[in-house]
Design an enzyme around this catalytic site. Structure first.
Site, PDB file in Angstrom:
ATOM      1  N   CYS A 183      68.622-130.445 -22.102  1.00  0.00           N
ATOM      2  CA  CYS A 183      69.100-129.630 -23.896  1.00  0.00           C
ATOM      3  C   CYS A 183      69.310-130.411 -24.594  1.00  0.00           C
ATOM      4  CB  CYS A 183      70.474-128.912 -22.820  1.00  0.00           C
ATOM      5  SG  CYS A 183      70.784-127.807 -24.477  1.00  0.00           S
ATOM      6  N   LYS A 215      69.389-117.515 -18.279  1.00  0.00           N
ATOM      7  CA  LYS A 215      69.777-119.035 -19.358  1.00  0.00           C
ATOM      8  C   LYS A 215      70.556-119.621 -18.405  1.00  0.00           C
ATOM      9  CE  LYS A 215      71.086-120.736 -23.014  1.00  0.00           C
ATOM     10  NZ  LYS A 215      70.387-121.622 -23.698  1.00  0.00           N
TER      11      LYS A 215
END
Ligand SMILES: O=C(O)c1[nH]c(=O)[nH]c(=O)c1Cl
Length: 308
Positions: free
Chosen positions: A127, A45
C-alpha cells in the site's frame, strides 16, 4: 470456452477478479462481485485490525488514461471481512489484509490461522498511501523476515500483493525471496506509487492527501504491469500462481496479461469506471480474440509471449 481456473483449494469459475480496493468495501459490493456474470469471485478491500476512515477527500481522481488515488486504507476492519469470507458464497473469496506495521501483519495472520476460514488470503505488502510508512515490499530484508515469521506458523493458502518493480535486479532479488516460501500466488501489480496530477485551471493538485501524491492505475500502467507479470513468471517456481493486475480495460489487455503468464486477471480502475458489467465484456472480447487465433483454451497461449 470456459475460463475456470484453480488456485490452492479454490475453484474459480472465471479468471476475472476485482482489484482489491474496488467494489469490495462492503457486503453489498462483495456480493455484487460474486453475483455478477463472468467473475471468478471477489477480493476484499485490504483489512486492517480496526476500522479506518482513510484519508480526507478528494482522495481518488479519474484521469484521461487512468486514475490516481491516496485512499489511505479505508475499510470496515478485519473482523468484518473475516466474517464475510468465512460465510458460504457461490464463488471463492480472497481475504486481503494489510497491517500498518509488522506486528499487525503477524497478528492478523495468527487470527486467520486460528479461524474457520479455509480460503485464500492475500497479504498486501504494497500500500503506497499509508502516510509515513514505506512500502514493505520495497524493503527486501523486511519482506524476507516477515514471510519467514508468517510461514513458521501459517498453513493456510497465502499470497502476496506486490508493488511494481522497475529494475531487473529487483525482480531477481524479490523472486529469490518469494521462492523460499510456499506461497499460493502473487498478485502483481499494485498501483504505481506516488504519481501526481494537476488541474491547470486551478493550478492545484487533484487529490487532497499527501500534497497530491497518489498511486497510479489504469491504462497508463499496463506496460509496467505486463513487465512485472512476465518478470515474475520467468523467475518464480511454477507452483506460485500469478494474478495479473494493472491497466486492464479490454480483452486485448487480458490477452497480453495471459501471454505474460498470468493465471488470473484482476481489474481496478476500469471496473470502478464501468461497473461489474465489464467482466462480461472482457470475456466476450477475449473469446473473440481466441476464436480469431484458433485457440480453444487459455493454456494454448498462456505464458507463451515470444521474444522478438
Ligand atoms: O490507499 C489505499 O487504500 C490503497 N491504494 C492503492 O492504490 N493500493 C493499496 O494497496 C491501498 Cl491499501
Amino acid at each position: 470456452i470456459d475460463f475456470k481456473t484453480t488456485m490452492a483449494n479454490a475453484e474459480f469459475p472465471s479468471i476475472f477478479l476485482n482489484a482489491s480496493g474496488v467494489n469490495c468495501m462492503t457486503v453489498t459490493e462483495m456480493d455484487e462481485m460474486i453475483n455478477a456474470a463472468c467473475t471468478g469471485g471477489v477480493v476484499t478491500k485490504s483489512a486492517t485490525p480496526q476500522q479506518r476512515e482513510g484519508n480526507p477527500q478528494p482522495r481518488y481522481y479519474q484521469l484521461e488514461h487512468g486514475s490516481i488515488n491516496s485512499m489511505g486504507l479505508p475499510n470496515e476492519g478485519f473482523p468484518y471481512y473475516l466474517d464475510y469470507v468465512t460465510k458460504e458464497h457461490a464463488k471463492p473469496t480472497i481475504l486481503s489484509v494489510a497491517g500498518l506495521k509488522m506486528s499487525d501483519n503477524i497478528e492478523l495472520l495468527h487470527k486467520i490461522q486460528a479461524s474457520d476460514y479455509t480460503g485464500l488470503t492475500e497479504l498486501n505488502l504494497s500500500c503506497p498511501n499509508v502516510i509515513g510508512k514505506p512500502q514493505v515490499a520495497y524493503d527486501f530484508e523486511e519482506t524476507d523476515a516477515l514471510l519467514a515469521e508468517i510461514f513458521s506458523f501459517y498453513t493456510k493458502p497465502l499470497g502476496v500483493k506486490l508493488p511494481p518493480y522497475f529494475d531487473l535486479v529487483h525482480f531477481d532479488q524479490m523472486a529469490t525471496i518469494l521462492n523460499k516460501y510456499p506461497l499460493t500466488h502473487i498478485n502483481t501489480v499494485n498501483s504505481v506509487g506516488n504519481g501526481l496530477w494537476i488541474d491547470i485551471d486551478t493550478e492545484k493538485v487533484v487529490i487532497k492527501p499527501k500534497q497530491g501524491f497518489g498511486g497510479l492505475g489504469g491504462t497508463m500502467i499496463l506496460p509496467t504491469a505486463l513487465a512485472n507479470v512476465r518478470a515474475f513468471r520467468q523467475r518464480l517456481n511454477p507452483s506460485i500462481k500469478i494474478i495479473g493486475t494493472g491497466g486492464v480495460t479490454s480483452g486485448a489487455d487480458v490477452f497480453m496479461h495471459l501471454l505474460c503468464g498470468a493465471d488470473m486477471v484482476s481489474v481496478g480502475t476500469a471496473l470502478l469506471h464501468e461497473g461489474v458489467g465489464i467482466f462480461q465484456r472482457l470475456t466476450d472480447e477475449l473469446t473473440t480474440i481466441m476464436a480469431e487465433k484458433g485457440y480453444t483454451s487459455i493454456e494454448d497461449f498462456r505464458g507463451k509471449v515470444q521474444d522478438f
